[in-house]
Design a protein around this motif. Structure first.
Motif, PDB file in Angstrom:
ATOM      1  N   ASN A  72       5.132 -18.301 -27.698  1.00 23.55           N
ATOM      2  CA  ASN A  72       5.102 -16.359 -27.896  1.00 23.55           C
ATOM      3  C   ASN A  72       6.789 -16.057 -27.779  1.00 23.55           C
ATOM      4  O   ASN A  72       7.528 -14.779 -28.031  1.00 23.55           O
ATOM      5  N   ASP A  73       7.588 -17.176 -27.321  1.00 20.73           N
ATOM      6  CA  ASP A  73       8.942 -16.708 -26.970  1.00 20.73           C
ATOM      7  C   ASP A  73       9.688 -16.215 -28.548  1.00 20.73           C
ATOM      8  O   ASP A  73       9.278 -17.425 -29.960  1.00 20.73           O
ATOM      9  N   ASP A  74      11.223 -16.030 -28.636  1.00 21.79           N
ATOM     10  CA  ASP A  74      11.761 -15.756 -30.058  1.00 21.79           C
ATOM     11  C   ASP A  74      12.672 -16.687 -30.429  1.00 21.79           C
ATOM     12  O   ASP A  74      13.688 -17.047 -31.075  1.00 21.79           O
ATOM     13  N   GLY A  75      12.812 -17.522 -29.468  1.00 22.57           N
ATOM     14  CA  GLY A  75      14.007 -18.663 -28.860  1.00 22.57           C
ATOM     15  C   GLY A  75      13.665 -20.075 -27.878  1.00 22.57           C
ATOM     16  O   GLY A  75      12.941 -19.411 -27.219  1.00 22.57           O
ATOM     17  N   TRP A  76      15.440 -20.540 -27.466  1.00 21.41           N
ATOM     18  CA  TRP A  76      14.631 -21.538 -26.910  1.00 21.41           C
ATOM     19  C   TRP A  76      15.441 -20.812 -25.102  1.00 21.41           C
ATOM     20  O   TRP A  76      16.340 -19.950 -25.244  1.00 21.41           O
ATOM     21  N   ARG A  77      15.076 -21.898 -24.588  1.00 19.07           N
ATOM     22  CA  ARG A  77      15.105 -21.354 -23.083  1.00 19.07           C
ATOM     23  C   ARG A  77      15.791 -22.255 -22.319  1.00 19.07           C
ATOM     24  O   ARG A  77      15.354 -23.216 -22.035  1.00 19.07           O
ATOM     25  N   LYS A  78      17.024 -22.072 -22.079  1.00 17.40           N
ATOM     26  CA  LYS A  78      17.348 -23.802 -20.915  1.00 17.40           C
ATOM     27  C   LYS A  78      17.630 -22.922 -19.646  1.00 17.40           C
ATOM     28  O   LYS A  78      17.659 -22.169 -19.288  1.00 17.40           O
ATOM     29  N   TYR A  79      17.601 -24.009 -18.991  1.00 14.11           N
ATOM     30  CA  TYR A  79      17.624 -24.128 -17.962  1.00 14.11           C
ATOM     31  C   TYR A  79      18.221 -25.512 -16.839  1.00 14.11           C
ATOM     32  O   TYR A  79      18.161 -26.523 -17.298  1.00 14.11           O
ATOM     33  N   ALA A  80      19.139 -24.550 -15.655  1.00 10.36           N
ATOM     34  CA  ALA A  80      20.083 -26.178 -15.388  1.00 10.36           C
ATOM     35  C   ALA A  80      19.822 -25.924 -13.039  1.00 10.36           C
ATOM     36  O   ALA A  80      19.819 -24.621 -13.411  1.00 10.36           O
ATOM     37  N   ARG A  81      19.621 -27.250 -12.416  1.00  5.62           N
ATOM     38  CA  ARG A  81      19.576 -26.693 -11.529  1.00  5.62           C
ATOM     39  C   ARG A  81      20.428 -28.145 -10.253  1.00  5.62           C
ATOM     40  O   ARG A  81      20.353 -29.170 -10.778  1.00  5.62           O
ATOM     41  N   GLY A  82      21.048 -27.879  -9.569  1.00  5.20           N
ATOM     42  CA  GLY A  82      21.944 -28.513  -8.845  1.00  5.20           C
ATOM     43  C   GLY A  82      21.569 -28.238  -7.151  1.00  5.20           C
ATOM     44  O   GLY A  82      21.194 -27.537  -7.158  1.00  5.20           O
ATOM     45  N   THR A 106      20.813 -22.488  -9.375  1.00  7.32           N
ATOM     46  CA  THR A 106      19.667 -22.626 -10.168  1.00  7.32           C
ATOM     47  C   THR A 106      20.578 -21.536 -11.419  1.00  7.32           C
ATOM     48  O   THR A 106      20.924 -20.514 -11.099  1.00  7.32           O
ATOM     49  N   SER A 107      20.009 -21.921 -12.347  1.00 16.25           N
ATOM     50  CA  SER A 107      20.626 -21.097 -13.760  1.00 16.25           C
ATOM     51  C   SER A 107      19.605 -21.256 -14.823  1.00 16.25           C
ATOM     52  O   SER A 107      19.506 -21.998 -15.545  1.00 16.25           O
ATOM     53  N   ASN A 108      19.153 -19.938 -14.944  1.00 17.15           N
ATOM     54  CA  ASN A 108      17.472 -19.950 -15.901  1.00 17.15           C
ATOM     55  C   ASN A 108      17.761 -18.461 -16.502  1.00 17.15           C
ATOM     56  O   ASN A 108      16.910 -18.464 -17.536  1.00 17.15           O
ATOM     57  N   THR A 109      18.598 -18.033 -16.920  1.00 18.79           N
ATOM     58  CA  THR A 109      19.596 -16.895 -16.886  1.00 18.79           C
ATOM     59  C   THR A 109      20.030 -16.489 -18.457  1.00 18.79           C
ATOM     60  O   THR A 109      21.090 -17.260 -18.073  1.00 18.79           O
ATOM     61  N   GLY A 110      19.758 -15.725 -19.070  1.00 20.86           N
ATOM     62  CA  GLY A 110      21.110 -15.347 -20.179  1.00 20.86           C
ATOM     63  C   GLY A 110      20.589 -14.105 -21.033  1.00 20.86           C
ATOM     64  O   GLY A 110      19.319 -14.189 -21.003  1.00 20.86           O
ATOM     65  N   ALA A 111      21.619 -13.517 -21.246  1.00 21.05           N
ATOM     66  CA  ALA A 111      20.881 -12.174 -22.041  1.00 21.05           C
ATOM     67  C   ALA A 111      22.098 -12.275 -23.414  1.00 21.05           C
ATOM     68  O   ALA A 111      23.583 -12.625 -23.616  1.00 21.05           O
ATOM     69  N   THR A 112      21.733 -11.304 -24.007  1.00 19.26           N
ATOM     70  CA  THR A 112      22.419 -11.059 -25.683  1.00 19.26           C
ATOM     71  C   THR A 112      22.225  -9.801 -26.311  1.00 19.26           C
ATOM     72  O   THR A 112      21.336  -8.976 -25.669  1.00 19.26           O
ATOM     73  N   ALA A 113      23.407  -8.916 -26.634  1.00 21.95           N
ATOM     74  CA  ALA A 113      23.081  -7.574 -26.710  1.00 21.95           C
ATOM     75  C   ALA A 113      22.931  -7.861 -28.375  1.00 21.95           C
ATOM     76  O   ALA A 113      23.149  -8.416 -29.457  1.00 21.95           O
ATOM     77  N   THR A 114      22.366  -7.163 -28.529  1.00 23.84           N
ATOM     78  CA  THR A 114      21.860  -6.379 -30.173  1.00 23.84           C
ATOM     79  C   THR A 114      22.434  -5.282 -30.675  1.00 23.84           C
ATOM     80  O   THR A 114      22.176  -4.407 -29.555  1.00 23.84           O
ATOM     81  N   PHE A 115      21.621  -4.706 -31.546  1.00 24.15           N
ATOM     82  CA  PHE A 115      22.579  -3.765 -32.106  1.00 24.15           C
ATOM     83  C   PHE A 115      21.450  -2.915 -33.716  1.00 24.15           C
ATOM     84  O   PHE A 115      21.379  -3.820 -34.054  1.00 24.15           O
ATOM     85  N   PRO A 116      21.516  -1.636 -33.634  1.00 20.92           N
ATOM     86  CA  PRO A 116      21.132  -1.571 -35.357  1.00 20.92           C
ATOM     87  C   PRO A 116      21.940  -2.072 -36.152  1.00 20.92           C
ATOM     88  O   PRO A 116      23.063  -2.002 -36.189  1.00 20.92           O
ATOM     89  N   ALA A 117      20.765  -2.151 -37.124  1.00 21.87           N
ATOM     90  CA  ALA A 117      21.384  -2.447 -38.389  1.00 21.87           C
ATOM     91  C   ALA A 117      22.674  -1.735 -39.108  1.00 21.87           C
ATOM     92  O   ALA A 117      24.020  -2.615 -39.734  1.00 21.87           O
ATOM     93  N   ALA A 118      22.825  -0.584 -39.070  1.00 22.01           N
ATOM     94  CA  ALA A 118      23.987   0.091 -38.940  1.00 22.01           C
ATOM     95  C   ALA A 118      25.897   0.059 -38.766  1.00 22.01           C
ATOM     96  O   ALA A 118      26.666   0.211 -39.446  1.00 22.01           O
ATOM     97  N   SER A 133      23.312 -16.728 -12.624  1.00 19.79           N
ATOM     98  CA  SER A 133      23.389 -18.245 -11.779  1.00 19.79           C
ATOM     99  C   SER A 133      23.128 -17.373 -10.036  1.00 19.79           C
ATOM    100  O   SER A 133      23.209 -16.788 -10.188  1.00 19.79           O
ATOM    101  N   THR A 134      21.904 -18.376  -9.904  1.00 21.80           N
ATOM    102  CA  THR A 134      21.229 -18.352  -8.252  1.00 21.80           C
ATOM    103  C   THR A 134      21.848 -19.365  -7.960  1.00 21.80           C
ATOM    104  O   THR A 134      21.544 -20.440  -7.606  1.00 21.80           O
ATOM    105  N   VAL A 135      22.527 -18.685  -6.525  1.00 21.21           N
ATOM    106  CA  VAL A 135      22.767 -19.990  -5.086  1.00 21.21           C
ATOM    107  C   VAL A 135      21.920 -19.386  -3.844  1.00 21.21           C
ATOM    108  O   VAL A 135      22.628 -18.369  -3.623  1.00 21.21           O
ATOM    109  N   GLY A 136      21.588 -20.339  -3.492  1.00 20.27           N
ATOM    110  CA  GLY A 136      20.538 -20.346  -1.954  1.00 20.27           C
ATOM    111  C   GLY A 136      20.909 -21.338  -1.598  1.00 20.27           C
ATOM    112  O   GLY A 136      20.510 -22.491  -1.824  1.00 20.27           O
ATOM    113  N   LEU A 137      20.203 -20.744   0.323  1.00 19.13           N
ATOM    114  CA  LEU A 137      19.305 -21.726   1.084  1.00 19.13           C
ATOM    115  C   LEU A 137      17.468 -21.893   0.876  1.00 19.13           C
ATOM    116  O   LEU A 137      17.298 -21.260   1.230  1.00 19.13           O
ATOM    117  N   GLN A 138      17.265 -22.998   0.156  1.00 15.60           N
ATOM    118  CA  GLN A 138      16.544 -23.840  -0.277  1.00 15.60           C
ATOM    119  C   GLN A 138      15.515 -24.447   1.364  1.00 15.60           C
ATOM    120  O   GLN A 138      14.310 -23.743   1.772  1.00 15.60           O
TER     121      GLN A 138
END
Length: 371
Positions: A72-82, A106-118, A133-138
């Motif tokens: 159901n996604d339109d593209g890849w989702r990348k995810y990294a954790r340390g 953890t980093s599992n978020t990213g954003a893309t800015a899209t614009f009208p065709a004109a 990214s988020t950093v916390g005490l687990q």
């Protein structure tokens, strides 16, 4: 004559200087003994004594990189954790005194800015704005003998080893005590709290388990004082042969609560949904095979009955049932460096209402370096 007097005078001065040095010798201090780090093998591999103390310390962790895909996604989702783990232990008259810290980024978020065709800001009319990214005490746990307290996953948080399954629960503040009865039998009772400034009534969780040569069997019971509902769970894991293993899990919930399962958490991120859908009954299992010491695979499924309990029936006039099935392949590339492939399928039996999620495939490829 003058030359002879000069030589005698020089010899006398040298003798006087030698006598003065003999009477007042130069003292060279001895070097302080070096204190080398000593290996502490009482608690297993990786521990060493903190210099000058009898406390043993182990530093470890992991680095993970993962590529997710969903139909159901339109593209890849990348995810990294340390993760960084710090484990300190020492012996006292009351048993082992421990302190454990797990820091997670953890980093599992990213954003893309899209614009009208004109607008045509560039050829793609879009650009990536970056990765967050988020950093916390687990985890932060203090333990003494069988007593433990702090922040960690709930005692109820357990499931089978697939990537399609969900056993319910999340992190809590807790105090628990574990009693080891011998012969592989243990019992743990915990008081847990996930609310903030809500009430003074904790949740209660219990676990009874047995570990034998054939495998393990664990039974859980949890009461959510906020929801005033309870959950029960049983998990059995067995080695049928040297290569074949099997696992099974059964869950019952009286209503939606903190310990409810989430049939839609198949991302592999390990982050539960905000909404805890729950299900009245759930049963799951898998069968796995160890092809080599480095390669194993498993296939299984979990069925959720009456997802959301009575809410879907009230809202849409019918129950919602879900089946999650999955294939998992694990391969040890080299020691402490593993790869995992997961392919999952979700089947949703629900009233015909627009907006509900459809049946779909999903999965991920994961690489993880442990240390």
């Amino acid at each position: 004559m003058k030359l002879k007097s000069l030589l005698i005078g020089s010899a006398a001065l040298a003798a006087a200087a030698t006598s003065a040095q003999a009477a007042d010798p130069i003292i060279v201090p001895e070097p302080e003994p070096m204190e080398y780090v000593r290996v502490c093998d009482v608690y297993g591999a990786g521990f060493f004594y903190i210099p000058g103390t009898e406390t043993c310390l182990k530093i470890g962790g992991m680095v993970r990189y993962q590529i997710n895909w969903d139909e159901n996604d339109d593209g890849w989702r990348k995810y990294a954790r340390g993760e960084l783990n710090i484990d300190a232990r020492s012996e006292t008259e009351y048993g082992t005194l421990g302190g454990f810290i797990k820091l997670r980024a953890t980093s599992n978020t990213g954003a893309t800015a899209t614009f009208p065709a004109a607008w045509q800001v560039n050829d793609g009319n879009a650009y990536s704005t970056g990765v967050g990214s988020t950093v916390g005490l687990q985890q932060a746990i203090i333990s003494l003998g069988g007593l433990s307290m702090g922040l960690s996953d709930t005692l109820y948080d357990a499931s089978i080893s697939g990537e399609f399954d969900n056993g319910g629960g999340d992190r809590v503040h807790f105090i628990n005590y574990t009693f080891a009865a011998g012969n592989g039998f243990t019992a743990t009772l915990a008081v847990e709290e996930a609310d903030s400034n809500y009430d003074y009534t904790p949740n209660f969780v219990g676990k009874v388990g047995v570990a034998q040569g054939w495998g393990t069997a664990d039974f859980y019971a949890a009461y959510d004082a906020t929801a005033e509902e309870f959950a029960l769970k049983a998990i059995v894991k067995a080695d049928l042969t040297e290569r074949v293993f099997a696992q099974a899990m059964a869950i019952y919930e009286s209503g939606i609560n903190f310990y409810s399962t989430d049939p839609f958490d198949l991302s592999g991120y390990g982050t539960p949904s905000v909404a805890r859908f729950g299900s009245q009954w759930s049963i799951g299992g898998l069968v796995g095979y160890k092809f080599t010491p480095k390669l194993k695979a498993s296939l299984g499924a979990q069925y959720y009955d009456k997802v959301g309990h009575d809410l879907p029936a009230l809202a849409w006039g019918g129950d919602v049932d879900v089946i999650n099935a999955g294939l998992t392949v694990d391969y040890e590339i080299v020691e402490n460096f593993d790869a995992k492939l997961a392919v999952n399928y979700t089947n949703i039996d629900a009233p015909t209402i627009s907006g509900l999620p459809d049946d779909h495939w999903s999965g991920f490829v994961r690489f993880q370096r442990n240390f």
